[in-house]
Design a protein around this motif. Structure first.
Motif, PDB file in Angstrom:
ATOM      1  N   ALA A 254      19.363   1.419  54.022  1.00  0.00           N
ATOM      2  CA  ALA A 254      18.292   2.494  53.750  1.00  0.00           C
ATOM      3  C   ALA A 254      17.823   3.240  54.984  1.00  0.00           C
ATOM      4  CB  ALA A 254      17.322   2.237  52.834  1.00  0.00           C
ATOM      5  N   PHE A 255      17.560   2.133  56.005  1.00  0.00           N
ATOM      6  CA  PHE A 255      17.057   2.603  57.354  1.00  0.00           C
ATOM      7  C   PHE A 255      17.911   2.551  58.497  1.00  0.00           C
ATOM      8  CE2 PHE A 255      13.984   1.323  54.460  1.00  0.00           C
ATOM      9  CZ  PHE A 255      12.937   2.317  54.238  1.00  0.00           C
ATOM     10  N   PRO A 256      18.772   3.617  58.799  1.00  0.00           N
ATOM     11  CA  PRO A 256      19.965   3.577  59.670  1.00  0.00           C
ATOM     12  C   PRO A 256      19.283   3.506  61.197  1.00  0.00           C
ATOM     13  CG  PRO A 256      19.752   5.800  58.902  1.00  0.00           C
ATOM     14  CD  PRO A 256      19.032   4.775  58.070  1.00  0.00           C
ATOM     15  N   ALA A 257      18.007   3.693  61.312  1.00  0.00           N
ATOM     16  CA  ALA A 257      17.506   3.590  62.739  1.00  0.00           C
ATOM     17  C   ALA A 257      16.716   2.335  62.969  1.00  0.00           C
ATOM     18  CB  ALA A 257      16.621   4.817  62.998  1.00  0.00           C
TER      19      ALA A 257
ATOM     20  N   SER B  31      29.306  -9.331  59.819  1.00  0.00           N
ATOM     21  CA  SER B  31      28.878  -8.013  59.951  1.00  0.00           C
ATOM     22  C   SER B  31      29.307  -7.345  61.154  1.00  0.00           C
ATOM     23  CB  SER B  31      27.314  -7.730  59.622  1.00  0.00           C
ATOM     24  OG  SER B  31      26.901  -8.202  58.283  1.00  0.00           O
ATOM     25  N   ASP B  32      29.188  -6.046  61.390  1.00  0.00           N
ATOM     26  CA  ASP B  32      29.110  -5.392  62.545  1.00  0.00           C
ATOM     27  C   ASP B  32      28.159  -4.715  63.025  1.00  0.00           C
ATOM     28  OD1 ASP B  32      32.250  -5.530  63.137  1.00  0.00           O
ATOM     29  OD2 ASP B  32      32.074  -4.652  61.162  1.00  0.00           O
ATOM     30  N   PHE B  33      27.616  -5.205  64.388  1.00  0.00           N
ATOM     31  CA  PHE B  33      26.330  -4.509  64.797  1.00  0.00           C
ATOM     32  C   PHE B  33      26.340  -4.422  66.261  1.00  0.00           C
ATOM     33  CE2 PHE B  33      24.442  -7.690  61.556  1.00  0.00           C
ATOM     34  CZ  PHE B  33      24.344  -6.843  60.557  1.00  0.00           C
ATOM     35  N   PRO B  34      27.004  -3.237  66.353  1.00  0.00           N
ATOM     36  CA  PRO B  34      27.179  -2.921  67.976  1.00  0.00           C
ATOM     37  C   PRO B  34      26.222  -2.875  68.893  1.00  0.00           C
ATOM     38  CG  PRO B  34      27.597  -1.134  66.450  1.00  0.00           C
ATOM     39  CD  PRO B  34      27.343  -2.057  65.595  1.00  0.00           C
ATOM     40  N   ALA B  35      24.972  -2.748  68.319  1.00  0.00           N
ATOM     41  CA  ALA B  35      23.738  -2.642  69.139  1.00  0.00           C
ATOM     42  C   ALA B  35      22.991  -3.828  69.054  1.00  0.00           C
ATOM     43  CB  ALA B  35      22.688  -1.544  68.940  1.00  0.00           C
TER      44      ALA B  35
ATOM     45  N   HIS C 271      25.706  -1.462  60.933  1.00  0.00           N
ATOM     46  CA  HIS C 271      24.694  -0.981  61.279  1.00  0.00           C
ATOM     47  C   HIS C 271      24.464  -0.550  62.827  1.00  0.00           C
ATOM     48  CE1 HIS C 271      20.200  -0.030  61.579  1.00  0.00           C
ATOM     49  NE2 HIS C 271      20.132  -0.054  60.406  1.00  0.00           N
ATOM     50  N   GLU C 272      24.483   0.710  63.229  1.00  0.00           N
ATOM     51  CA  GLU C 272      24.636   1.011  64.410  1.00  0.00           C
ATOM     52  C   GLU C 272      23.397   0.710  65.223  1.00  0.00           C
ATOM     53  OE1 GLU C 272      27.436   2.089  65.336  1.00  0.00           O
ATOM     54  OE2 GLU C 272      28.509   2.571  63.661  1.00  0.00           O
TER      55      GLU C 272
END
Length: 317
Positions: free
Chosen positions: A127-130, A173-177, A149-150
């Motif tokens: 719900a909160f992509p930022a 999961s994929d969390f690039p940041a 989540h980017e």
């Protein structure tokens, strides 16, 4: 964060308890100046969490809110955090500035950590992509299927026992940041049915390319975890490594010293250990001359009964 005190700051903002709010809204801080804490005492408060949340959403301009801290949402040993997750997600269009969430800010007087009933918390990420920071206390009932989540930079789980499926979901999961990942893994008696293989995707490093801090803590199999970390590709990119709070013995420390170099680290935390004095000296001699700050002061609690030595992780029930 400490399980003995409520969090006082989140995302660089001081925590403000909305329970102190009055009808005079002019006394409230600016929406983005604080981390808003919402909680309900099931014995002393007349409002339910849903009612308190409703009052919060009608009183505070949600578009300016940057951080939320959620304490007890009622009788948390009976009611799961789903009521909280659903309420926050339902307000997503009005909470466009939300950057940090701490779900489960409870001290022992409010709930033992193993009693906190969690739920699927991944809708908060969807719900909160930022969102930049998500912290969760309590592992009972925790659900975390793999997500991407980017923007997330910090992910933290504090528990007396994390379910294996949730551990795998987090690690796959994929969390690039993501820069910081902390897992209080816990013990089987309180739901920690994971195995070291469940950490494999995180230790491989590719899913979290920006990771600088890794905490794999509070485990009965801390020696196995240390051995896996000793050969893990993710370690090369780390600045800090935390293997504290668990049952780390000389066997695990030997694996660390015999594995890949750790001299690039800024600090290594092995506190609440079960190491011999000789091993403590070996670790300090191996790492401190290179500038690594080694935290290795506190021994863990152990008992002996009929010749059997019982050792305990730091946070269980």
């Amino acid at each position: 964060m400490s399980i003995h005190e409520h969090v006082e700051e989140l995302d660089g903002l001081p925590v403000y308890d909305f329970r102190e709010a009055t009808a005079d809204t002019t006394t409230l801080p600016e929406p983005g100046a604080v981390a808003w804490r919402l909680s309900v005492d099931p014995y002393d408060d007349e409002e339910t969490f849903a009612e308190r949340w409703q009052r919060f959403t009608e009183t505070v301009e949600l578009s300016g809110v940057r951080a939320l801290v959620v304490g007890p949402w009622g009788e948390t040993y009976e009611n799961t955090s789903a009521v909280v997750v659903e309420a926050i997600v339902a307000a997503k269009d009005r909470l466009g500035g939300l950057r940090a969430i701490f779900l489960g800010d409870m001290v022992m007087e409010e709930s033992e950590i193993s009693w906190i009933q969690q739920s699927d918390v991944t809708p908060l990420l969807t719900a909160f992509p930022a969102l930049r920071s998500l912290s969760v206390r309590g592992g009972e009932g925790l659900v975390f299927p793999p997500v991407r989540h980017e923007a997330l930079r910090e992910l933290r789980f504090e528990s007396g026992g994390l379910p294996a499926a949730a551990v795998r979901g987090i690690c796959e999961s994929d969390f690039p940041a993501l820069e910081s990942l902390t897992l209080w893994l816990g013990v089987p008696e309180y739901g920690g049915d994971y195995e070291v293989t469940d950490l494999a995707a995180a230790l491989a490093g590719s899913r979290f390319p920006a990771l600088r801090h890794l905490g794999l803590q509070n485990s009965e199999i801390q020696d196995e975890i240390a051995a896996a970390v000793a050969a893990a590709p993710v370690v090369a990119g780390l600045e800090t490594l935390d293997l504290s709070m668990g049952i780390l013995t000389d066997a695990g420390a030997e694996a660390l010293l015999g594995g890949q170099p750790l001299t690039h680290l800024k600090w290594l935390d092995l506190d609440h250990h079960f190491l011999t004095d000789a091993m403590v000296r070996r670790i300090r001699v191996a790492l401190e001359p290179s500038g690594v700050e080694v935290v290795i002061n506190e021994r863990g609690e152990e008992d002996e009964d009929d010749g059997t030595v019982w050792r305990y992780a730091a946070v269980t029930e």
